[in-house]
Structures are given as C-alpha cells and as structure tokens.
Design a protein around this motif. Structure first.
Motif, PDB file in Angstrom:
ATOM      1  N   TRP A 101     -38.411  54.478  60.369  1.00  0.00           N
ATOM      2  CA  TRP A 101     -39.471  54.161  61.317  1.00  0.00           C
ATOM      3  C   TRP A 101     -40.339  53.026  60.765  1.00  0.00           C
ATOM      4  CZ3 TRP A 101     -44.802  54.236  61.263  1.00  0.00           C
ATOM      5  CH2 TRP A 101     -45.433  54.128  62.507  1.00  0.00           C
ATOM      6  N   PHE A 102     -40.603  53.064  59.473  1.00  0.00           N
ATOM      7  CA  PHE A 102     -41.444  52.038  58.853  1.00  0.00           C
ATOM      8  C   PHE A 102     -40.784  50.665  58.915  1.00  0.00           C
ATOM      9  CE2 PHE A 102     -42.922  55.964  56.819  1.00  0.00           C
ATOM     10  CZ  PHE A 102     -44.255  55.906  57.192  1.00  0.00           C
ATOM     11  N   LEU A 103     -39.484  50.600  58.693  1.00  0.00           N
ATOM     12  CA  LEU A 103     -38.792  49.313  58.781  1.00  0.00           C
ATOM     13  C   LEU A 103     -38.793  48.807  60.221  1.00  0.00           C
ATOM     14  CD1 LEU A 103     -37.275  46.970  57.542  1.00  0.00           C
ATOM     15  CD2 LEU A 103     -35.163  48.308  57.758  1.00  0.00           C
ATOM     16  N   ILE A 104     -38.581  49.690  61.161  1.00  0.00           N
ATOM     17  CA  ILE A 104     -38.618  49.286  62.575  1.00  0.00           C
ATOM     18  C   ILE A 104     -39.980  48.687  62.903  1.00  0.00           C
ATOM     19  CG2 ILE A 104     -38.493  50.079  64.973  1.00  0.00           C
ATOM     20  CD1 ILE A 104     -36.595  52.326  63.895  1.00  0.00           C
ATOM     21  N   GLN A 105     -41.048  49.319  62.422  1.00  0.00           N
ATOM     22  CA  GLN A 105     -42.388  48.803  62.677  1.00  0.00           C
ATOM     23  C   GLN A 105     -42.583  47.428  62.040  1.00  0.00           C
ATOM     24  OE1 GLN A 105     -44.271  50.405  64.969  1.00  0.00           O
ATOM     25  NE2 GLN A 105     -42.428  51.650  65.009  1.00  0.00           N
ATOM     26  N   ARG A 106     -42.040  47.231  60.849  1.00  0.00           N
ATOM     27  CA  ARG A 106     -42.145  45.920  60.191  1.00  0.00           C
ATOM     28  C   ARG A 106     -41.364  44.864  60.970  1.00  0.00           C
ATOM     29  NH1 ARG A 106     -41.078  48.390  54.670  1.00  0.00           N
ATOM     30  NH2 ARG A 106     -39.275  47.003  54.608  1.00  0.00           N
ATOM     31  N   ILE A 107     -40.212  45.245  61.505  1.00  0.00           N
ATOM     32  CA  ILE A 107     -39.406  44.311  62.305  1.00  0.00           C
ATOM     33  C   ILE A 107     -40.157  43.943  63.585  1.00  0.00           C
ATOM     34  CG2 ILE A 107     -37.309  44.115  63.704  1.00  0.00           C
ATOM     35  CD1 ILE A 107     -35.926  45.835  61.458  1.00  0.00           C
ATOM     36  N   ILE A 108     -40.753  44.927  64.229  1.00  0.00           N
ATOM     37  CA  ILE A 108     -41.546  44.679  65.443  1.00  0.00           C
ATOM     38  C   ILE A 108     -42.680  43.714  65.129  1.00  0.00           C
ATOM     39  CG2 ILE A 108     -43.173  45.772  67.053  1.00  0.00           C
ATOM     40  CD1 ILE A 108     -41.237  48.237  66.997  1.00  0.00           C
ATOM     41  N   GLY A 109     -43.371  43.950  64.022  1.00  0.00           N
ATOM     42  CA  GLY A 109     -44.452  43.054  63.618  1.00  0.00           C
ATOM     43  C   GLY A 109     -43.950  41.668  63.253  1.00  0.00           C
ATOM     44  N   TYR A 110     -42.831  41.612  62.567  1.00  0.00           N
ATOM     45  CA  TYR A 110     -42.266  40.326  62.144  1.00  0.00           C
ATOM     46  C   TYR A 110     -41.940  39.453  63.347  1.00  0.00           C
ATOM     47  CZ  TYR A 110     -38.998  36.949  60.188  1.00  0.00           C
ATOM     48  OH  TYR A 110     -38.359  35.788  59.826  1.00  0.00           O
ATOM     49  N   PHE A 111     -41.329  40.050  64.370  1.00  0.00           N
ATOM     50  CA  PHE A 111     -40.971  39.296  65.568  1.00  0.00           C
ATOM     51  C   PHE A 111     -42.138  39.187  66.551  1.00  0.00           C
ATOM     52  CE2 PHE A 111     -36.474  40.452  64.492  1.00  0.00           C
ATOM     53  CZ  PHE A 111     -36.020  39.156  64.318  1.00  0.00           C
ATOM     54  N   ASN A 112     -43.208  39.947  66.305  1.00  0.00           N
ATOM     55  CA  ASN A 112     -44.380  39.927  67.171  1.00  0.00           C
ATOM     56  C   ASN A 112     -43.982  40.151  68.627  1.00  0.00           C
ATOM     57  OD1 ASN A 112     -47.136  39.737  67.678  1.00  0.00           O
ATOM     58  ND2 ASN A 112     -47.032  37.532  68.043  1.00  0.00           N
ATOM     59  N   VAL A 113     -43.215  41.228  68.853  1.00  0.00           N
ATOM     60  CA  VAL A 113     -42.703  41.497  70.194  1.00  0.00           C
ATOM     61  C   VAL A 113     -43.701  42.316  71.009  1.00  0.00           C
ATOM     62  CG1 VAL A 113     -40.298  41.317  69.526  1.00  0.00           C
ATOM     63  CG2 VAL A 113     -41.414  43.530  69.405  1.00  0.00           C
ATOM     64  N   ILE A 114     -43.557  42.233  72.322  1.00  0.00           N
ATOM     65  CA  ILE A 114     -44.436  42.980  73.217  1.00  0.00           C
ATOM     66  C   ILE A 114     -43.912  44.396  73.410  1.00  0.00           C
ATOM     67  CG2 ILE A 114     -45.299  40.919  74.377  1.00  0.00           C
ATOM     68  CD1 ILE A 114     -43.281  41.485  76.623  1.00  0.00           C
ATOM     69  N   TRP A 115     -44.651  45.203  74.121  1.00  0.00           N
ATOM     70  CA  TRP A 115     -44.369  46.631  74.264  1.00  0.00           C
ATOM     71  C   TRP A 115     -42.936  46.952  74.649  1.00  0.00           C
ATOM     72  CZ3 TRP A 115     -47.546  50.011  72.318  1.00  0.00           C
ATOM     73  CH2 TRP A 115     -48.880  49.673  72.178  1.00  0.00           C
ATOM     74  N   ASP A 116     -42.446  46.344  75.723  1.00  0.00           N
ATOM     75  CA  ASP A 116     -41.105  46.682  76.218  1.00  0.00           C
ATOM     76  C   ASP A 116     -40.033  46.433  75.168  1.00  0.00           C
ATOM     77  OD1 ASP A 116     -42.169  47.443  78.626  1.00  0.00           O
ATOM     78  OD2 ASP A 116     -41.650  45.591  79.675  1.00  0.00           O
ATOM     79  N   GLU A 117     -40.110  45.302  74.510  1.00  0.00           N
ATOM     80  CA  GLU A 117     -39.098  44.988  73.508  1.00  0.00           C
ATOM     81  C   GLU A 117     -39.257  45.870  72.275  1.00  0.00           C
ATOM     82  OE1 GLU A 117     -36.655  41.030  72.340  1.00  0.00           O
ATOM     83  OE2 GLU A 117     -38.814  40.797  72.572  1.00  0.00           O
ATOM     84  N   ALA A 118     -40.492  46.207  71.924  1.00  0.00           N
ATOM     85  CA  ALA A 118     -40.721  47.113  70.796  1.00  0.00           C
ATOM     86  C   ALA A 118     -40.154  48.498  71.096  1.00  0.00           C
ATOM     87  CB  ALA A 118     -42.227  47.210  70.498  1.00  0.00           C
ATOM     88  N   GLU A 119     -40.373  48.987  72.306  1.00  0.00           N
ATOM     89  CA  GLU A 119     -39.818  50.285  72.699  1.00  0.00           C
ATOM     90  C   GLU A 119     -38.293  50.240  72.722  1.00  0.00           C
ATOM     91  OE1 GLU A 119     -41.647  51.381  76.386  1.00  0.00           O
ATOM     92  OE2 GLU A 119     -43.576  51.784  75.436  1.00  0.00           O
ATOM     93  N   GLU A 120     -37.738  49.116  73.171  1.00  0.00           N
ATOM     94  CA  GLU A 120     -36.281  48.983  73.195  1.00  0.00           C
ATOM     95  C   GLU A 120     -35.715  49.056  71.775  1.00  0.00           C
ATOM     96  OE1 GLU A 120     -32.701  45.999  74.601  1.00  0.00           O
ATOM     97  OE2 GLU A 120     -34.742  45.231  74.548  1.00  0.00           O
ATOM     98  N   LEU A 121     -36.352  48.374  70.823  1.00  0.00           N
ATOM     99  CA  LEU A 121     -35.895  48.430  69.434  1.00  0.00           C
ATOM    100  C   LEU A 121     -35.931  49.861  68.903  1.00  0.00           C
ATOM    101  CD1 LEU A 121     -37.493  45.250  67.842  1.00  0.00           C
ATOM    102  CD2 LEU A 121     -35.056  45.792  67.955  1.00  0.00           C
TER     103      LEU A 121
END
Length: 133
Positions: free
Chosen positions: A46-66
């Motif tokens: 979960w922590f790596l997923i959160q870092r990836i979301i932050g790294y790509f600076n994605v919006i809600w929908d794409e973050a939820e998709e990841l």
C-alpha cells in the motif's frame, strides 16, 4: 505481466520516464520496479502504491484505478477449494492447467462470464471489489 504492471509501465512510458529515474525517485531498485512491471513480483505494498500515486501526481480516478489494479495483480494466486463443491476444484485445476493456452479474447470472455455468474449467484448482495474492474 499483471494489470498493475501494465498500467505502471504505460504511465511511465507516456511520461517518457526511464525505469532507473522512477526507481530512484521511489527509492526502490530498478530491478524491483522492472520485476513489478513484468509481473515477476507480488502485489506492491500500500505504501509503494501511495508513493507511485504521489510520484505521478495523479487525480482521484487514476489513483483509485491503480489501487484496484494492485488488488488483482498477484502473479501467483492461490485457489483454495477445500470444503467447496467438487466442481470448484475441477474448475480451479482446469484453469491452472490450461490458462496458458487461452487467447486474450477467450480470457476476456471467461472474466465476463465469471463476473456475471458471481453477481447472479450473489443476488443483491454487496459487490466484490474485483467485480468493479
């Protein structure tokens, strides 16, 4: 390749980011990141997923998709059929034995059939997270 790995690689390539650059920023090895993209490593934390979301600076929908894709991206799933109908054991074994012989179209059709059967048998109960994908 797992669904999560394919999405991660696509995002990285669309942004023209090298594997090495991304690995350094996420503080993981490029070998690990490559293995994650190719489905040779288990689900990311979960922590790596959160870092990836932050790294790509994605919006809600794409973050939820990841996050959803990570949930269904275990490259070595275990199917426990003890206590279930014998047909469940047969199905699990047939799938394990023949999945490598199935085309992408056949895989899509089986996924749709399984989701429909699961929804039908579950009735009006709450949907499983994996059915939303």
């Amino acid at each position: 390749m797992t669904p999560f790995g394919a999405k991660l690689r696509r995002m990285r390539q669309e942004r023209n980011i090298s594997l090495k650059e991304m690995a350094e920023r996420l503080e993981v090895s490029s070998a690990y990141l490559s293995a994650l993209e190719h489905g040779k490593r288990g689900k990311p934390t979960w922590f790596l997923i959160q870092r990836i979301i932050g790294y790509f600076n994605v919006i809600w929908d794409e973050a939820e998709e990841l996050q959803r894709l990570a949930e269904i991206s275990d490259p070595n799933p275990t199917v426990r059929t003890a206590g279930l109908d014998p047909k469940a054991t047969e199905l699990a074994n047939l799938l394990a034995d023949r999945i490598n012989q199935l085309s992408p179209d056949s895989l899509d059709a089986l996924i749709l059939q399984l989701r429909a059967a699961s929804s039908r048998d579950r009735g009006m109960g709450s949907p499983d997270l994996r059915d939303q994908l």
